[in-house]
Design a protein around this motif. Structure first.
Motif, PDB file in Angstrom:
ATOM      1  N   ILE A   1       0.866  -1.185   0.000  1.00 30.98           N
ATOM      2  CA  ILE A   1       0.000   0.000   0.000  1.00 30.98           C
ATOM      3  C   ILE A   1       0.896   1.227   0.000  1.00 30.98           C
ATOM      4  O   ILE A   1       1.650   1.459   0.945  1.00 30.98           O
ATOM      5  CB  ILE A   1      -0.926   0.037   1.230  1.00 30.98           C
ATOM      6  CG1 ILE A   1      -1.851  -1.182   1.232  1.00 30.98           C
ATOM      7  CG2 ILE A   1      -1.746   1.323   1.242  1.00 30.98           C
ATOM      8  CD1 ILE A   1      -2.751  -1.256   2.444  1.00 30.98           C
ATOM      9  N   GLY A   2       0.828   2.017  -1.055  1.00 32.96           N
ATOM     10  CA  GLY A   2       1.652   3.216  -1.142  1.00 32.96           C
ATOM     11  C   GLY A   2       3.011   2.918  -1.757  1.00 32.96           C
ATOM     12  O   GLY A   2       3.379   1.761  -1.982  1.00 32.96           O
TER      13      GLY A   2
ATOM     14  N   ALA B   1      -3.310   8.022  -7.724  1.00 38.15           N
ATOM     15  CA  ALA B   1      -4.393   7.446  -8.531  1.00 38.15           C
ATOM     16  C   ALA B   1      -4.468   5.937  -8.365  1.00 38.15           C
ATOM     17  O   ALA B   1      -5.555   5.354  -8.378  1.00 38.15           O
ATOM     18  CB  ALA B   1      -4.192   7.809 -10.000  1.00 38.15           C
ATOM     19  N   SER B   2      -3.314   5.301  -8.186  1.00 36.09           N
ATOM     20  CA  SER B   2      -3.307   3.842  -8.050  1.00 36.09           C
ATOM     21  C   SER B   2      -3.964   3.387  -6.757  1.00 36.09           C
ATOM     22  O   SER B   2      -4.364   2.227  -6.635  1.00 36.09           O
ATOM     23  CB  SER B   2      -1.868   3.317  -8.106  1.00 36.09           C
ATOM     24  OG  SER B   2      -1.180   3.551  -6.886  1.00 36.09           O
ATOM     25  N   LEU B   3      -4.062   4.271  -5.785  1.00 32.85           N
ATOM     26  CA  LEU B   3      -4.638   3.923  -4.489  1.00 32.85           C
ATOM     27  C   LEU B   3      -6.138   4.211  -4.425  1.00 32.85           C
ATOM     28  O   LEU B   3      -6.789   3.854  -3.442  1.00 32.85           O
ATOM     29  CB  LEU B   3      -3.901   4.684  -3.377  1.00 32.85           C
ATOM     30  CG  LEU B   3      -2.448   4.253  -3.192  1.00 32.85           C
ATOM     31  CD1 LEU B   3      -1.687   5.279  -2.354  1.00 32.85           C
ATOM     32  CD2 LEU B   3      -2.371   2.889  -2.543  1.00 32.85           C
ATOM     33  N   ARG B   4      -6.676   4.842  -5.458  1.00 27.40           N
ATOM     34  CA  ARG B   4      -8.115   5.068  -5.499  1.00 27.40           C
ATOM     35  C   ARG B   4      -8.816   3.751  -5.826  1.00 27.40           C
ATOM     36  O   ARG B   4      -8.308   2.908  -6.533  1.00 27.40           O
ATOM     37  CB  ARG B   4      -8.454   6.146  -6.515  1.00 27.40           C
ATOM     38  CG  ARG B   4      -7.788   7.475  -6.174  1.00 27.40           C
ATOM     39  CD  ARG B   4      -8.045   8.524  -7.208  1.00 27.40           C
ATOM     40  NE  ARG B   4      -9.260   9.250  -6.886  1.00 27.40           N
ATOM     41  CZ  ARG B   4      -9.673  10.324  -7.575  1.00 27.40           C
ATOM     42  NH1 ARG B   4      -8.989  10.741  -8.607  1.00 27.40           N
ATOM     43  NH2 ARG B   4     -10.767  10.949  -7.217  1.00 27.40           N
TER      44      ARG B   4
ATOM     45  N   TYR C   1     -15.533  -0.856  -4.324  1.00 35.11           N
ATOM     46  CA  TYR C   1     -16.129  -0.112  -3.210  1.00 35.11           C
ATOM     47  C   TYR C   1     -17.525  -0.659  -2.890  1.00 35.11           C
ATOM     48  O   TYR C   1     -17.856  -0.887  -1.718  1.00 35.11           O
ATOM     49  CB  TYR C   1     -16.208   1.364  -3.547  1.00 35.11           C
ATOM     50  CG  TYR C   1     -16.840   2.202  -2.463  1.00 35.11           C
ATOM     51  CD1 TYR C   1     -16.144   2.507  -1.286  1.00 35.11           C
ATOM     52  CD2 TYR C   1     -18.139   2.684  -2.596  1.00 35.11           C
ATOM     53  CE1 TYR C   1     -16.727   3.256  -0.280  1.00 35.11           C
ATOM     54  CE2 TYR C   1     -18.730   3.433  -1.591  1.00 35.11           C
ATOM     55  CZ  TYR C   1     -18.016   3.724  -0.439  1.00 35.11           C
ATOM     56  OH  TYR C   1     -18.600   4.466   0.559  1.00 35.11           O
ATOM     57  N   ASP C   2     -18.335  -0.872  -3.928  1.00 30.73           N
ATOM     58  CA  ASP C   2     -19.684  -1.384  -3.698  1.00 30.73           C
ATOM     59  C   ASP C   2     -19.644  -2.761  -3.051  1.00 30.73           C
ATOM     60  O   ASP C   2     -20.415  -3.052  -2.128  1.00 30.73           O
ATOM     61  CB  ASP C   2     -20.453  -1.442  -5.019  1.00 30.73           C
ATOM     62  CG  ASP C   2     -20.801  -0.054  -5.552  1.00 30.73           C
ATOM     63  OD1 ASP C   2     -20.740   0.912  -4.770  1.00 30.73           O
ATOM     64  OD2 ASP C   2     -21.121   0.047  -6.754  1.00 30.73           O
ATOM     65  N   ASP C   3     -18.745  -3.616  -3.526  1.00 35.71           N
ATOM     66  CA  ASP C   3     -18.634  -4.950  -2.928  1.00 35.71           C
ATOM     67  C   ASP C   3     -18.161  -4.875  -1.486  1.00 35.71           C
ATOM     68  O   ASP C   3     -18.635  -5.625  -0.626  1.00 35.71           O
ATOM     69  CB  ASP C   3     -17.665  -5.805  -3.743  1.00 35.71           C
ATOM     70  CG  ASP C   3     -18.309  -6.388  -4.997  1.00 35.71           C
ATOM     71  OD1 ASP C   3     -19.538  -6.266  -5.143  1.00 35.71           O
ATOM     72  OD2 ASP C   3     -17.579  -6.968  -5.813  1.00 35.71           O
TER      73      ASP C   3
ATOM     74  N   GLY D   1     -10.323   8.082  -2.113  1.00 29.69           N
ATOM     75  CA  GLY D   1     -11.508   8.246  -2.950  1.00 29.69           C
ATOM     76  C   GLY D   1     -11.762   7.079  -3.869  1.00 29.69           C
ATOM     77  O   GLY D   1     -11.077   6.056  -3.831  1.00 29.69           O
ATOM     78  N   ILE D   2     -12.765   7.251  -4.717  1.00 27.38           N
ATOM     79  CA  ILE D   2     -13.198   6.220  -5.648  1.00 27.38           C
ATOM     80  C   ILE D   2     -12.841   6.670  -7.061  1.00 27.38           C
ATOM     81  O   ILE D   2     -12.965   7.855  -7.388  1.00 27.38           O
ATOM     82  CB  ILE D   2     -14.721   5.988  -5.526  1.00 27.38           C
ATOM     83  CG1 ILE D   2     -15.050   5.579  -4.075  1.00 27.38           C
ATOM     84  CG2 ILE D   2     -15.200   4.944  -6.500  1.00 27.38           C
ATOM     85  CD1 ILE D   2     -16.538   5.585  -3.776  1.00 27.38           C
ATOM     86  N   CYS D   3     -12.401   5.749  -7.879  1.00 23.01           N
ATOM     87  CA  CYS D   3     -11.976   6.089  -9.233  1.00 23.01           C
ATOM     88  C   CYS D   3     -13.047   6.884  -9.969  1.00 23.01           C
ATOM     89  O   CYS D   3     -14.211   6.458 -10.042  1.00 23.01           O
ATOM     90  CB  CYS D   3     -11.654   4.824 -10.033  1.00 23.01           C
ATOM     91  SG  CYS D   3     -10.209   3.917  -9.433  1.00 23.01           S
ATOM     92  N   GLY D   4     -12.680   8.033 -10.490  1.00 27.52           N
ATOM     93  CA  GLY D   4     -13.591   8.851 -11.286  1.00 27.52           C
ATOM     94  C   GLY D   4     -14.577   9.655 -10.491  1.00 27.52           C
ATOM     95  O   GLY D   4     -15.402  10.380 -11.058  1.00 27.52           O
ATOM     96  N   GLU D   5     -14.516   9.584  -9.165  1.00 28.02           N
ATOM     97  CA  GLU D   5     -15.538  10.255  -8.345  1.00 28.02           C
ATOM     98  C   GLU D   5     -14.949  11.152  -7.260  1.00 28.02           C
ATOM     99  O   GLU D   5     -15.649  11.577  -6.368  1.00 28.02           O
ATOM    100  CB  GLU D   5     -16.453   9.205  -7.697  1.00 28.02           C
ATOM    101  CG  GLU D   5     -17.143   8.321  -8.694  1.00 28.02           C
ATOM    102  CD  GLU D   5     -18.087   7.318  -8.045  1.00 28.02           C
ATOM    103  OE1 GLU D   5     -18.525   7.584  -6.915  1.00 28.02           O
ATOM    104  OE2 GLU D   5     -18.359   6.294  -8.671  1.00 28.02           O
TER     105      GLU D   5
END
Length: 211
Positions: free
Chosen positions: A134-135, A149-152, A158-160, A204-208
Motif C-alpha cells: 500500500i503506497g 491514482a493507483s490507491l483510489r 467499493y460497492d462490494d 476516494g473512488i476512481c472517477g468520483e
C-alpha cells in the motif's frame, strides 16, 4: 539497530509523546535466504510493543537489487527481478497482516505524458496492489499523481466492500458481487473489504473524487 530506535520510541511514549516511525528493510541480513526467515520474525517480534507507532514498513527495492549488482530497466518491474521479488514476498508474508507495507521506489521519472516511465510505473503500481503493498515512496513530484491514482478504489470494489461490511453470513454464505460476475464471501473477503473501505476513505473512488 532496531533495538536502539525502539528504545527511543518507548522513551518518548513514556514521556507522553508519540512519535511515528517507518522501519526500512533493505540489508543483506534480510536478503540472504539463510538468515531472512529468522531476522524477519525477530523484527516482527521486536516491533510488536510499539506497533501503534509504526506508520508503515518500507522496503528497499533498489538496495536489495544493489546487493546483487542488479538494476531494473523502465521496461521491467521489480517483480521481474526474481531474487528481489522473493525477498519482497517474504517481507509481506511476515508483516502485511499487521502493518501497512509500502512498495519499493520506481527509479524513473520525466515530463508528464512521457509514456515510457509512466507506463512502467503504472504496471509496477498495479502489481504492488495485487501483492499487498500500500503506497510507494516517490523520488520526484511527477510520480505523485500516478501513485495517488493507483490507491483510489474502483467503484465495483467499493460497492462490494460495502456489501461485505454488512454481510449476514448466517443468512447467506456467498452472494454475487455488485457487478454480478464474481462472488463475495465474508469468510474469504472481509479483510479485503476492510482495506478497500479504508483506502476509499483516504484516496476516494476512481472517477468520483474523494469518498
Amino acid at each position: 539497530n532496531a533495538a536502539d530506535y525502539i528504545a527511543i520510541v518507548q522513551a518518548e511514549r513514556a514521556a507522553g509523546r508519540r512519535i511515528l516511525v517507518m522501519p526500512t528493510l533493505e540489508t543483506m541480513m534480510i536478503a540472504a535466504c539463510d538468515t531472512r526467515p529468522s531476522v524477519l520474525c525477530k523484527l516482527h517480534e521486536m516491533l510488536a510493543p510499539v506497533q501503534d507507532c509504526v506508520l508503515n514498513i518500507r522496503v528497499g527495492g533498489n538496495d536489495f537489487s544493489n546487493l546483487y549488482g542488479l538494476r531494473r530497466p523502465a521496461t521491467a518491474t521489480i517483480y521481474d527481478v526474481g531474487i528481489v521479488r522473493d525477498i519482497l514476498m517474504d517481507i509481506l508474508n511476515v508483516f502485511a497482516v499487521d502493518y501497512v507495507v509500502s512498495g519499493p521506489v520506481w527509479n524513473y521519472f520525466g515530463a508528464a505524458g512521457d509514456a515510457a516511465w509512466e507506463e512502467g510505473l503504472r504496471r509496477e503500481l498495479a502489481l504492488d496492489r495485487l501483492h499487498g503493498f500500500i503506497g510507494k515512496t516517490a523520488i520526484h513530484p511527477c510520480q505523485l499523481p500516478l501513485i495517488a491514482a493507483s490507491l483510489r478504489v474502483p467503484r465495483e470494489d467499493y460497492d462490494d466492500a460495502c456489501r461485505l461490511a454488512q454481510f449476514d453470513a448466517g443468512a447467506l454464505g456467498v452472494e454475487k458481487s455488485a457487478g454480478g460476475h464474481r462472488m463475495n464471501e465474508a469468510a474469504c473477503h472481509s479483510r479485503w473489504a476492510e482495506r478497500t473501505l479504508a483506502l476509499a476513505a483516504v484516496y476516494g473512488i476512481c472517477g468520483e473524487g474523494r469518498a
